[in-house]
Scaffold this motif. Structure first.
Motif, PDB file in Angstrom:
ATOM      1  N   ALA A  80       0.838  -1.203   0.000  1.00 54.22           N
ATOM      2  CA  ALA A  80       0.000   0.000   0.000  1.00 54.22           C
ATOM      3  C   ALA A  80       0.873   1.254   0.000  1.00 54.22           C
ATOM      4  N   LEU A  81       1.947   1.241   0.783  1.00 56.23           N
ATOM      5  CA  LEU A  81       2.871   2.380   0.820  1.00 56.23           C
ATOM      6  C   LEU A  81       3.519   2.586  -0.544  1.00 56.23           C
ATOM      7  N   ALA A  82       3.856   1.495  -1.221  1.00 51.16           N
ATOM      8  CA  ALA A  82       4.438   1.591  -2.565  1.00 51.16           C
ATOM      9  C   ALA A  82       3.458   2.234  -3.534  1.00 51.16           C
ATOM     10  N   VAL A  83       2.191   1.879  -3.407  1.00 52.72           N
ATOM     11  CA  VAL A  83       1.166   2.463  -4.284  1.00 52.72           C
ATOM     12  C   VAL A  83       1.062   3.965  -4.034  1.00 52.72           C
ATOM     13  N   TRP A  84       1.064   4.388  -2.779  1.00 61.11           N
ATOM     14  CA  TRP A  84       1.014   5.827  -2.467  1.00 61.11           C
ATOM     15  C   TRP A  84       2.250   6.550  -3.010  1.00 61.11           C
ATOM     16  N   LEU A  85       3.415   5.913  -2.862  1.00 57.20           N
ATOM     17  CA  LEU A  85       4.648   6.535  -3.352  1.00 57.20           C
ATOM     18  C   LEU A  85       4.605   6.790  -4.853  1.00 57.20           C
ATOM     19  N   CYS A  86       3.833   5.982  -5.559  1.00 61.92           N
ATOM     20  CA  CYS A  86       3.721   6.141  -7.010  1.00 61.92           C
ATOM     21  C   CYS A  86       2.518   6.990  -7.411  1.00 61.92           C
ATOM     22  N   GLY A  87       1.883   7.632  -6.438  1.00 63.71           N
ATOM     23  CA  GLY A  87       0.787   8.537  -6.752  1.00 63.71           C
ATOM     24  C   GLY A  87      -0.531   7.872  -7.038  1.00 63.71           C
ATOM     25  N   ALA A  88      -0.683   6.597  -6.663  1.00 61.74           N
ATOM     26  CA  ALA A  88      -1.922   5.863  -6.932  1.00 61.74           C
ATOM     27  C   ALA A  88      -2.676   5.598  -5.621  1.00 61.74           C
ATOM     28  N   ILE A  89      -3.814   4.918  -5.745  1.00 67.28           N
ATOM     29  CA  ILE A  89      -4.698   4.665  -4.607  1.00 67.28           C
ATOM     30  C   ILE A  89      -4.777   3.163  -4.376  1.00 67.28           C
ATOM     31  N   PRO A  90      -4.440   2.659  -3.182  1.00 69.88           N
ATOM     32  CA  PRO A  90      -4.520   1.225  -2.920  1.00 69.88           C
ATOM     33  C   PRO A  90      -5.958   0.764  -2.717  1.00 69.88           C
ATOM     34  N   LEU A  91      -6.255  -0.424  -3.241  1.00 69.64           N
ATOM     35  CA  LEU A  91      -7.574  -1.053  -3.088  1.00 69.64           C
ATOM     36  C   LEU A  91      -7.378  -2.432  -2.459  1.00 69.64           C
ATOM     37  N   PRO A  92      -7.441  -2.544  -1.124  1.00 80.77           N
ATOM     38  CA  PRO A  92      -7.302  -3.868  -0.490  1.00 80.77           C
ATOM     39  C   PRO A  92      -8.478  -4.761  -0.877  1.00 80.77           C
ATOM     40  N   ILE A  93      -8.185  -5.991  -1.299  1.00 77.25           N
ATOM     41  CA  ILE A  93      -9.239  -6.913  -1.725  1.00 77.25           C
ATOM     42  C   ILE A  93      -9.104  -8.231  -0.973  1.00 77.25           C
TER      43      ILE A  93
END
Length: 447
Positions: A80-93
């Motif tokens: 999730a932190l990696a997704v934020w670092l890349c400017g995206a939004i995490p979607l836990p499934i």
């Protein structure tokens, strides 16, 4: 440790950037402090940051919303932190959902809408199938919501609940951002929970009502064990997306037995929710949240009259709107889909929650609808609701609430309703049925 850098991505919202900045500071100043305990592994803030960069190198996000298989491990948080670092939004499934099956839903959401200050997304199931919520709500760097649910800054939170649930994922991130530790326990057993609580000195925990009942049984089997395990525990939070009729006694018993504060937190996708205690019958909206109820014509209803709940906040929230439209203010009213009654002082009573079935599969929704039709067809039933509540293993099960016809000479019992349902091929256990004997339900509140 290696040099810490941070990616500045133009697509990142201000809320996401604040999360990244806080994690960066924690990785620098608290690099040896334990952030996540999963099983026998302890991962520090410095290691969590390095794991995030490994994910970026291994599989950099290529879209605005990125599904993450929400396993109860530090790797889920790092991803999730990696997704934020890349400017995206995490979607836990959930583990049983294939990320590829969500491609169309995610692409459609990215094409048709813009969100204000988003930082998380989650799935829910409602009429018509799966829906995607991209939400912001109270920024996780703001301590107001964490304070309201009793999180201890720098403390230890014991989580025995699925990370894909919006309230759980949000709570984990909030706790970490206070420089606290999160203990992720994948499967609940009473012995395992008591051992983990004792070893980690957890001061805050999430439990489902069924898990609390199971822990209360250990008080009879192993006197003193519960008290030993909960010596450091100050607060237990019971997340709920539906009312939990009949659970108050168990929660109150646990609060006394463990000498802790028990708070039920009703969490909805459209707003940050409200809390209550085992002895209260009404809910207190979380700080910064304003609620009102409206009638079918969209007019506010007076205190004591049920209506559709609308919410507004004093902080930023991720409201979806067309990309060519201006961002609405946080103070704008938005529908929650829930129905309830507000008192003059602003306390809330929930009569029905629209989310009651949206976390079920389409098959589960059809079964719930069939069960409701069967029950309301009984000549002695005025109205019925189907609530989805977690059992002790956090698996959803249906619970019926029945409003009987006034003036019955023979009281309507759960056994009678169970037999009626079985005869109409919609079986339900009698102990999952709650017959309300207080007053006739106002059918304007919805079925």
């Amino acid at each position: 440790m290696s040099r810490i850098t941070v990616l500045r991505h133009a697509a990142a919202s201000a809320t996401t950037q604040a999360i990244i900045d806080r994690f960066q500071r924690l990785a620098r100043s608290n690099d040896h402090r334990v952030a996540v305990i999963d099983g026998g592994r302890a991962v520090t803030f410095g290691q969590l940051w390095q794991l995030a960069y490994q994910y970026i190198g291994y599989r950099p996000p290529t879209r605005a919303i990125v599904p993450i298989v929400a396993q109860p491990t530090a790797d889920t948080i790092a991803e999730a932190l990696a997704v934020w670092l890349c400017g995206a939004i995490p979607l836990p499934i959930p583990l049983d959902v294939q990320a590829k099956s969500l491609d169309t839903l995610i692409d459609q959401a990215a094409r048709t809408a813009h969100w204000c200050q988003p930082w998380r997304a989650h799935l829910h199931t409602a009429a018509g199938g799966r829906h995607l919520w991209v939400a912001g709500g109270e920024p996780p760097t703001n301590p107001r919501l964490g304070d309201a649910i009793g999180l201890t800054p720098g403390g230890t939170a014991l989580i025995t609940a699925p990370l894909h649930a919006a309230a759980i994922f949000e709570t984990v991130i909030r706790q970490l951002l206070t420089a606290g530790t999160v203990v992720l326990q994948p499967d609940f057993t009473t012995a395992g929970w008591l051992h983990t609580a004792t070893q980690t000195h957890a001061d805050w925990a999430v439990l489902a009502p069924g898990q609390i009942k199971a822990l209360l049984r250990t008080r009879e089997q192993r006197p003193g064990r519960l008290g030993t395990a909960t010596q450091a525990l100050r607060r237990v939070v019971v997340p709920a997306t539906v009312p939990l009729p009949g659970a108050g006694n168990h929660l109150a018993d646990f609060a006394t037995a463990a000498d802790v504060t028990v708070t039920t937190w009703y969490h909805a996708p459209a707003y940050d929710g409200a809390t209550t205690t085992p002895t209260d019958t009404t809910l207190t909206p979380l700080p910064g949240l304003r609620l009102r109820t409206i009638d079918p014509a969209g007019q506010p209803t007076p205190p004591g009259v049920p209506g559709l709940i609308e919410a507004a906040s004093t902080d930023c929230t991720a409201v979806a709107h067309r990309a060519d439209q201006p961002c609405p203010p946080a103070s704008a009213w938005r529908s929650s889909g829930d129905i309830g009654t507000l008192t003059a002082s602003g306390r809330l009573t929930l009569h029905r929650l629209e989310p009651a079935e949206r976390y079920l599969s389409p098959t589960g929704q059809r079964r719930c609808a069939a069960l409701r039709r069967t029950v309301t067809a009984h000549p002695d039933v005025v109205a019925a609701t189907v609530h989805i509540v977690p059992d002790e293993h956090n698996r959803p099960r249906a619970q019926l609430r029945i409003w009987p016809r006034p003036g019955l000479t023979t009281p309507l019992t759960a056994a009678t309703i169970a037999a009626h349902c079985t005869a109409h091929d919609t079986p339900v256990f009698a102990h999952h049925i709650l017959v309300t004997a207080t007053r006739t339900r106002d059918t304007r509140a919805g079925a």
